[in-house]
Scaffold this motif. Structure first.
Motif, mmCIF file in Angstrom:
data_model
loop_
_atom_site.group_PDB
_atom_site.id
_atom_site.type_symbol
_atom_site.label_atom_id
_atom_site.label_comp_id
_atom_site.label_asym_id
_atom_site.label_seq_id
_atom_site.Cartn_x
_atom_site.Cartn_y
_atom_site.Cartn_z
ATOM 1 N N THR A 165 0.803 -1.227 0.000
ATOM 2 C CA THR A 165 0.000 0.000 0.000
ATOM 3 C C THR A 165 0.833 1.273 0.000
ATOM 4 N N THR A 166 2.147 1.186 -0.185
ATOM 5 C CA THR A 166 2.995 2.375 -0.070
ATOM 6 C C THR A 166 3.269 3.050 -1.404
ATOM 7 N N GLY A 167 2.697 2.543 -2.498
ATOM 8 C CA GLY A 167 2.866 3.191 -3.790
ATOM 9 C C GLY A 167 2.118 4.514 -3.846
ATOM 10 N N PRO A 168 2.443 5.394 -4.821
ATOM 11 C CA PRO A 168 1.798 6.707 -4.911
ATOM 12 C C PRO A 168 0.280 6.633 -4.986
ATOM 13 N N GLY A 169 -0.280 5.599 -5.583
ATOM 14 C CA GLY A 169 -1.724 5.471 -5.688
ATOM 15 C C GLY A 169 -2.335 4.565 -4.644
ATOM 16 N N GLY A 170 -1.558 4.211 -3.634
ATOM 17 C CA GLY A 170 -2.053 3.313 -2.602
ATOM 18 C C GLY A 170 -1.847 1.853 -2.907
ATOM 19 N N GLY A 171 -1.202 1.550 -4.041
ATOM 20 C CA GLY A 171 -0.888 0.166 -4.383
ATOM 21 C C GLY A 171 0.543 -0.164 -4.011
ATOM 22 N N ARG A 172 1.071 -1.216 -4.610
ATOM 23 C CA ARG A 172 2.429 -1.635 -4.265
ATOM 24 C C ARG A 172 3.457 -0.708 -4.897
ATOM 25 N N LEU A 173 4.611 -0.613 -4.260
ATOM 26 C CA LEU A 173 5.734 0.153 -4.781
ATOM 27 C C LEU A 173 6.740 -0.826 -5.364
ATOM 28 N N CYS A 174 7.115 -0.597 -6.621
ATOM 29 C CA CYS A 174 7.996 -1.531 -7.322
ATOM 30 C C CYS A 174 9.424 -0.999 -7.380
ATOM 31 N N LEU A 175 10.374 -1.900 -7.225
ATOM 32 C CA LEU A 175 11.779 -1.606 -7.453
ATOM 33 C C LEU A 175 12.176 -2.260 -8.756
ATOM 34 N N VAL A 176 12.555 -1.427 -9.738
ATOM 35 C CA VAL A 176 12.907 -1.919 -11.073
ATOM 36 C C VAL A 176 14.410 -1.908 -11.214
ATOM 37 N N SER A 177 14.975 -3.015 -11.661
ATOM 38 C CA SER A 177 16.418 -3.100 -11.833
ATOM 39 C C SER A 177 16.874 -2.155 -12.933
ATOM 40 N N GLU A 178 18.165 -1.851 -12.977
ATOM 41 C CA GLU A 178 18.714 -0.899 -13.930
ATOM 42 C C GLU A 178 18.331 -1.287 -15.350
ATOM 43 N N GLY A 179 17.767 -0.367 -16.081
ATOM 44 C CA GLY A 179 17.314 -0.664 -17.452
ATOM 45 C C GLY A 179 15.840 -0.901 -17.498
ATOM 46 N N GLY A 180 15.298 -1.641 -16.482
ATOM 47 C CA GLY A 180 13.856 -1.858 -16.365
ATOM 48 C C GLY A 180 13.222 -2.301 -17.645
ATOM 49 N N ARG A 181 12.198 -1.545 -18.090
ATOM 50 C CA ARG A 181 11.463 -1.893 -19.301
ATOM 51 C C ARG A 181 12.355 -1.816 -20.525
ATOM 52 N N GLU A 182 13.357 -0.903 -20.475
ATOM 53 C CA GLU A 182 14.225 -0.766 -21.633
ATOM 54 C C GLU A 182 14.941 -2.068 -21.966
ATOM 55 N N GLN A 183 15.103 -2.915 -20.966
ATOM 56 C CA GLN A 183 15.758 -4.194 -21.234
ATOM 57 C C GLN A 183 14.974 -5.010 -22.246
ATOM 58 N N HIS A 184 13.652 -4.861 -22.200
ATOM 59 C CA HIS A 184 12.839 -5.614 -23.146
ATOM 60 C C HIS A 184 13.027 -5.061 -24.547
ATOM 61 N N GLY A 185 13.181 -3.704 -24.656
ATOM 62 C CA GLY A 185 13.435 -3.118 -25.957
ATOM 63 C C GLY A 185 14.775 -3.568 -26.488
ATOM 64 N N GLY A 186 15.776 -3.641 -25.586
ATOM 65 C CA GLY A 186 17.090 -4.109 -26.006
ATOM 66 C C GLY A 186 17.034 -5.534 -26.493
ATOM 67 N N HIS A 187 16.205 -6.348 -25.847
ATOM 68 C CA HIS A 187 16.058 -7.732 -26.267
ATOM 69 C C HIS A 187 15.496 -7.789 -27.683
#
Length: 371
Positions: A274-296
């Motif tokens: 519940t600690t996310g900005p909207g009251g949901g979960r707060l995610c920790l994304v590793s370096e690159g995050g979504r961009e890793q999928h683009g790199g793939h």
């Protein structure tokens, strides 16, 4: 003899316990002053007072030497009490842990006796109904929320990034909450950097336990806020909820305690996820995050391009090989049988060439003789 009970609030006196040591009790203390008077006609010997506390009260102590067995307090004996003289004992009590009233139903009774005969024992006992309980000793329902303050549109953080948590404590009453304490146990994925509200990791303590300054009181309907700035270190793979492709949940639980009885402890800590900005979960994304999928995808496209380049390259090589084979045949050298690797004798090549040449001559002659 006669006796009198006079209760007074013992603010700051007597024994006090923290909310953690006694989670279900309001720890306010009160002093009962028990006064005995000798109305004669002779000196009273071995004077003693017995105070039978009601279930709503617990014995704490006595600065005058009174002792207790269970809920029964005994004061004295006093060696002698002259005619017309009075003597007082102070008994310190507190509200029982399960008491929920406002004090008007509390009845306390005390009895005096002596070794000297008393001609009128009807006034040897006294009782007092009602105890004025200040709001700080009554029920106070506290709640706590915790929210990560991120830039607009952000719902996750990356390793190495710093951000601030806002911890909000509310008192939903009906009484003032006393001696509040907020603690926050950080997960291994976070490190405390600073706090404008002086929250800190105590020296020599648990390095993950953040302790905020205690509040003496928080009135009903009011709130208190604490901010802590942390840095995300790395994805906590030991989180209770397994990570998905792009999110490792940061589970960070803060809680509030109080010396005042809280009837509902279920909301004294923020809920999981519940600690996310909207009251949901707060995610920790590793370096690159979504961009890793683009790199793939880029690597995949590169693989496709390489496959096409390799295919064209093999076609060119194959074409070069055929031209090279034709050239070798034209020069009468040794050749290779297709797909076998078996060498072709030179005499067979010469014989084949002669037959082809003869056939060509015959065809020419035949065509010239045709009408």
């Amino acid at each position: 003899m006669s006796g009198a009970l006079v209760p007074t609030a013992a603010d700051g006196g007597g024994e006090r316990e923290s909310r953690e040591n006694a989670p279900s009790a309001a720890r306010e203390t009160f002093d009962y002053v028990v006064t005995v008077t000798n109305r004669g006609p002779s000196t009273a010997r071995e004077v003693r007072v017995t105070d039978r506390l009601p279930p709503s009260l617990e014995f704490v102590s006595s600065r005058d030497g009174c002792t207790a067995s269970g809920r029964t307090a005994v004061c004295g004996p006093l060696a002698s009490l002259a005619v017309g003289a009075s003597h007082a004992w102070v008994i310190t009590v507190r509200l029982a842990a399960d008491y929920r009233g406002d004090g008007t139903d509390i009845v306390n009774e005390a009895v005096v006796d002596a070794s000297t005969s008393d001609p009128d024992s009807r006034n040897n006992s006294t009782s007092l109904t009602g105890l004025e309980i200040p709001p700080s000793a009554r029920t106070a329902d506290l709640s706590l929320e915790k929210t990560a303050l991120l830039a607009k549109g952000r719902e996750h953080v990356r390793a190495g990034e710093k951000f601030t948590y806002l911890i909000t404590v509310r008192n939903q009453g009906p009484a003032t909450a006393r001696r509040l304490q907020v603690t926050d146990r950080l997960p291994a994925s976070l490190v405390l950097l600073s706090s404008p509200d002086d929250c800190e990791v105590p020296k020599g303590g648990d390095r993950l336990l953040v302790v905020c300054p205690s509040l003496d009181r928080l009135a009903a309907g009011e709130k208190a806020e604490f901010r802590i700035t942390v840095r995300a270190v790395t994805a906590d793979r030991a989180a209770a909820q397994p990570p998905d492709d792009i999110c490792t949940p940061i589970e960070n639980i803060a809680r509030v305690t109080s010396a005042t009885f809280d009837p509902d402890l279920s909301d004294n800590a923020n809920g999981r996820g519940t600690t996310g900005p909207g009251g949901g979960r707060l995610c920790l994304v590793s370096e690159g995050g979504r961009e890793q999928h683009g790199g793939h995808d880029g690597r995949h496209e590169g693989h496709e391009d390489g496959r096409e380049d390799g295919h064209h390259g093999r076609d060119d090589e194959h074409q070069d090989g055929r031209e090279h084979h034709d050239a070798r045949e034209q020069h009468g050298g040794r050749g290779d049988l297709a797909h076998s690797g078996t060498a072709v004798p030179a005499w067979l090549l010469w014989t084949s060439a002669a037959l082809v040449a003869g056939g060509a001559a015959l065809r020419t002659a035949f065509r010239t003789r045709r009408p």
